[in-house]
Design a protein around this motif. Structure first.
Motif, PDB file in Angstrom:
ATOM      1  N   ALA A  94       0.843  -1.192   0.000  1.00 25.99           N
ATOM      2  CA  ALA A  94       0.000   0.000   0.000  1.00 25.99           C
ATOM      3  C   ALA A  94       0.875   1.237   0.000  1.00 25.99           C
ATOM      4  O   ALA A  94       2.006   1.223   0.507  1.00 25.99           O
ATOM      5  CB  ALA A  94      -0.919   0.010   1.229  1.00 25.99           C
ATOM      6  N   CYS A  96       0.544   5.439   1.020  1.00 24.90           N
ATOM      7  CA  CYS A  96      -0.261   6.429   1.737  1.00 24.90           C
ATOM      8  C   CYS A  96       0.285   7.811   1.423  1.00 24.90           C
ATOM      9  O   CYS A  96       1.500   8.038   1.511  1.00 24.90           O
ATOM     10  CB  CYS A  96      -0.199   6.161   3.242  1.00 24.90           C
ATOM     11  SG  CYS A  96      -1.036   7.406   4.260  1.00 24.90           S
ATOM     12  N   TRP A 108      -5.469  11.492   4.820  1.00 25.24           N
ATOM     13  CA  TRP A 108      -4.641  10.373   4.374  1.00 25.24           C
ATOM     14  C   TRP A 108      -5.336   9.665   3.223  1.00 25.24           C
ATOM     15  O   TRP A 108      -6.512   9.336   3.313  1.00 25.24           O
ATOM     16  CB  TRP A 108      -4.420   9.388   5.511  1.00 25.24           C
ATOM     17  CG  TRP A 108      -3.939  10.009   6.773  1.00 25.24           C
ATOM     18  CD1 TRP A 108      -4.687  10.316   7.883  1.00 25.24           C
ATOM     19  CD2 TRP A 108      -2.600  10.436   7.079  1.00 25.24           C
ATOM     20  NE1 TRP A 108      -3.903  10.885   8.851  1.00 25.24           N
ATOM     21  CE2 TRP A 108      -2.619  10.971   8.389  1.00 25.24           C
ATOM     22  CE3 TRP A 108      -1.392  10.399   6.381  1.00 25.24           C
ATOM     23  CZ2 TRP A 108      -1.476  11.477   9.006  1.00 25.24           C
ATOM     24  CZ3 TRP A 108      -0.258  10.910   6.996  1.00 25.24           C
ATOM     25  CH2 TRP A 108      -0.298  11.434   8.285  1.00 25.24           C
ATOM     26  N   GLU A 109      -4.607   9.452   2.137  1.00 22.39           N
ATOM     27  CA  GLU A 109      -5.162   8.762   0.976  1.00 22.39           C
ATOM     28  C   GLU A 109      -4.335   7.503   0.694  1.00 22.39           C
ATOM     29  O   GLU A 109      -3.109   7.508   0.842  1.00 22.39           O
ATOM     30  CB  GLU A 109      -5.171   9.686  -0.240  1.00 22.39           C
ATOM     31  CG  GLU A 109      -6.031  10.927  -0.033  1.00 22.39           C
ATOM     32  CD  GLU A 109      -6.255  11.716  -1.308  1.00 22.39           C
ATOM     33  OE1 GLU A 109      -5.733  11.296  -2.373  1.00 22.39           O
ATOM     34  OE2 GLU A 109      -6.951  12.755  -1.257  1.00 22.39           O
ATOM     35  N   PHE A 110      -5.039   6.436   0.263  1.00 22.49           N
ATOM     36  CA  PHE A 110      -4.403   5.133   0.121  1.00 22.49           C
ATOM     37  C   PHE A 110      -4.641   4.526  -1.260  1.00 22.49           C
ATOM     38  O   PHE A 110      -5.752   4.576  -1.789  1.00 22.49           O
ATOM     39  CB  PHE A 110      -4.949   4.157   1.176  1.00 22.49           C
ATOM     40  CG  PHE A 110      -4.630   4.546   2.584  1.00 22.49           C
ATOM     41  CD1 PHE A 110      -3.514   4.039   3.223  1.00 22.49           C
ATOM     42  CD2 PHE A 110      -5.442   5.440   3.262  1.00 22.49           C
ATOM     43  CE1 PHE A 110      -3.209   4.399   4.534  1.00 22.49           C
ATOM     44  CE2 PHE A 110      -5.150   5.815   4.572  1.00 22.49           C
ATOM     45  CZ  PHE A 110      -4.034   5.298   5.199  1.00 22.49           C
ATOM     46  N   LYS A 111      -3.572   3.953  -1.812  1.00 20.14           N
ATOM     47  CA  LYS A 111      -3.654   3.087  -2.972  1.00 20.14           C
ATOM     48  C   LYS A 111      -3.114   1.719  -2.563  1.00 20.14           C
ATOM     49  O   LYS A 111      -2.132   1.641  -1.819  1.00 20.14           O
ATOM     50  CB  LYS A 111      -2.823   3.644  -4.142  1.00 20.14           C
ATOM     51  CG  LYS A 111      -3.289   4.985  -4.680  1.00 20.14           C
ATOM     52  CD  LYS A 111      -2.386   5.459  -5.817  1.00 20.14           C
ATOM     53  CE  LYS A 111      -2.831   6.823  -6.352  1.00 20.14           C
ATOM     54  NZ  LYS A 111      -1.951   7.302  -7.452  1.00 20.14           N
ATOM     55  N   THR A 112      -3.756   0.662  -3.052  1.00 22.65           N
ATOM     56  CA  THR A 112      -3.349  -0.677  -2.634  1.00 22.65           C
ATOM     57  C   THR A 112      -3.227  -1.609  -3.833  1.00 22.65           C
ATOM     58  O   THR A 112      -3.920  -1.441  -4.837  1.00 22.65           O
ATOM     59  CB  THR A 112      -4.361  -1.276  -1.635  1.00 22.65           C
ATOM     60  OG1 THR A 112      -5.654  -1.344  -2.251  1.00 22.65           O
ATOM     61  CG2 THR A 112      -4.455  -0.423  -0.374  1.00 22.65           C
ATOM     62  N   HIS A 213      -9.649   6.125   0.226  1.00 24.17           N
ATOM     63  CA  HIS A 213      -8.929   5.035  -0.423  1.00 24.17           C
ATOM     64  C   HIS A 213      -9.378   4.891  -1.872  1.00 24.17           C
ATOM     65  O   HIS A 213     -10.311   5.560  -2.328  1.00 24.17           O
ATOM     66  CB  HIS A 213      -9.090   3.724   0.351  1.00 24.17           C
ATOM     67  CG  HIS A 213     -10.496   3.207   0.439  1.00 24.17           C
ATOM     68  ND1 HIS A 213     -11.061   2.414  -0.537  1.00 24.17           N
ATOM     69  CD2 HIS A 213     -11.455   3.365   1.394  1.00 24.17           C
ATOM     70  CE1 HIS A 213     -12.298   2.101  -0.191  1.00 24.17           C
ATOM     71  NE2 HIS A 213     -12.569   2.666   0.972  1.00 24.17           N
ATOM     72  N   ALA A 253      -1.520  -1.147   4.679  1.00 24.43           N
ATOM     73  CA  ALA A 253      -1.976   0.247   4.735  1.00 24.43           C
ATOM     74  C   ALA A 253      -1.589   0.895   6.058  1.00 24.43           C
ATOM     75  O   ALA A 253      -1.195   2.072   6.095  1.00 24.43           O
ATOM     76  CB  ALA A 253      -3.483   0.308   4.527  1.00 24.43           C
ATOM     77  N   ALA A 256       2.031   1.697   5.867  1.00 18.52           N
ATOM     78  CA  ALA A 256       2.243   2.885   5.035  1.00 18.52           C
ATOM     79  C   ALA A 256       1.885   4.154   5.799  1.00 18.52           C
ATOM     80  O   ALA A 256       2.609   5.159   5.739  1.00 18.52           O
ATOM     81  CB  ALA A 256       1.409   2.774   3.758  1.00 18.52           C
ATOM     82  N   LEU A 257       0.782   4.115   6.539  1.00 21.92           N
ATOM     83  CA  LEU A 257       0.377   5.279   7.317  1.00 21.92           C
ATOM     84  C   LEU A 257       1.394   5.579   8.409  1.00 21.92           C
ATOM     85  O   LEU A 257       1.761   6.744   8.631  1.00 21.92           O
ATOM     86  CB  LEU A 257      -1.005   5.048   7.921  1.00 21.92           C
ATOM     87  CG  LEU A 257      -1.543   6.136   8.858  1.00 21.92           C
ATOM     88  CD1 LEU A 257      -1.545   7.490   8.176  1.00 21.92           C
ATOM     89  CD2 LEU A 257      -2.938   5.771   9.343  1.00 21.92           C
ATOM     90  N   CYS A 260       4.236   7.226   6.834  1.00 26.01           N
ATOM     91  CA  CYS A 260       3.872   8.545   6.317  1.00 26.01           C
ATOM     92  C   CYS A 260       3.707   9.568   7.436  1.00 26.01           C
ATOM     93  O   CYS A 260       3.970  10.754   7.255  1.00 26.01           O
ATOM     94  CB  CYS A 260       2.577   8.430   5.505  1.00 26.01           C
ATOM     95  SG  CYS A 260       2.342   9.734   4.282  1.00 26.01           S
TER      96      CYS A 260
END
Length: 298
Positions: A94, A96, A108-112, A213, A253, A256-257, A260
């Motif tokens: 993931a 973030c 906070w934005e997430f790509k997985t 997300h 995720a 990643a957070l 970040c």
């Protein structure tokens, strides 16, 4: 437990060392602040034994957050997380992105991304796996970990990722490849003391519309499988109730957070190609050079 008439029973120092206004604040947070706030209120102010596990997310709220990612070129920082899980089953990573808000908080934005072995014991012709595979949300491969490592590097170059969290029990070799590519690899053992802060912030962000997300259904499935385990120090960790339930995407995720949250601010679009041996001038050339050097034994 939230009835003020009953507070004196569990708070004998009410109006002395414990003030009613403070209890009202704790009561309100307990009723509206989600699982963690409720657990703390019941334990410390209602004298009740609390459960050690509960579902991590309100899935209606979680699914509603799967819309409208921003332009990540404008992000204050981007970091990643890797959870390899079982090498014959699901593996995920993931990213973030951090966006400062006017009140001092962050969105906070997430790509997985999720990968699965072609030799896994799951029947990938059954739903929902078949649909996920067909739509590209679940990548089937004879070498899922190798494919994940390549894609991690490519996405790291594309999004200026400076650090990526990994579990040293699973991904020591992967971390060495990250370091060879000029990316900081951060050890994140899967213990509550490592995950408490990012999970707490993730849940708080979700409850205050600061969590977004990419709508990946594998992420949503993992979120639905995730439960919270609280230890004696009131620290939390993701857990699952069944061996068939996978939470890898949630774990990556959270990693990643966590990375970040402490990442330095990136205020200019600096290419990570400067970190490669040949200082290539484009992302594509840098990725290709990395692949040749690491994966092809050059």
């Amino acid at each position: 437990p939230y009835d003020e008439a009953n507070w004196i029973q569990s708070n004998p120092s009410l109006d002395i060392s414990v003030k009613p206004d403070y209890l009202r604040q704790m009561s309100n947070e307990g009723q509206n602040g989600g699982f963690l706030a409720n657990q703390r209120y019941l334990r410390f102010h209602a004298n009740q034994t609390v459960r050690s596990t509960d579902r991590a997310f309100d899935m209606e709220v979680f699914k509603a957050a799967g819309t409208g990612l921003s332009d990540w070129a404008l992000a204050d920082a981007v970091a990643g997380g890797i959870d390899l899980g079982g090498r014959d089953d699901l593996a995920s990573f993931a990213l973030c992105a951090r966006f400062p808000l006017s009140d001092g908080a962050y969105r906070w934005e997430f790509k997985t991304w999720s990968y699965i072995s072609a030799e896994c014991p799951r029947d990938l012709t059954k739903q929902p796996f078949a649909e996920w595979v067909a739509n590209g949300h679940l990548i089937v491969s004879d070498t899922p970990v190798t494919d994940l490592e390549r894609d991690v590097i490519e996405q790291a170059y594309a999004h200026r990722v400076g650090r990526i969290g990994f579990d040293p029990a699973q991904a020591q070799s992967t971390s060495e490849k990250l370091l060879a590519a000029g990316i900081e690899a951060v050890r994140m053992s899967q213990r509550p003391y490592m995950f408490n802060e990012p999970i707490t912030e993730m849940m708080a962000a979700l409850n205050t519309n600061r969590f977004v997300h990419d709508g990946n259904p594998v992420f949503e499935w993992a979120a639905g499988n995730a439960h919270l385990v609280m230890d004696r120090q009131q620290m939390v960790m993701f857990d699952k109730r069944s061996s068939n339930d996978k939470i890898d995407t949630c774990v990556s995720a959270a990693m990643a957070l966590g990375c970040c949250m402490v990442a330095p601010s990136t205020t200019t679009d600096v290419s990570m190609t400067d970190k490669t041996d040949n200082a290539k001038t484009t992302i594509e050339e840098a990725v290709e050079a990395y692949r040749e050097r690491i994966f092809d034994g050059i």
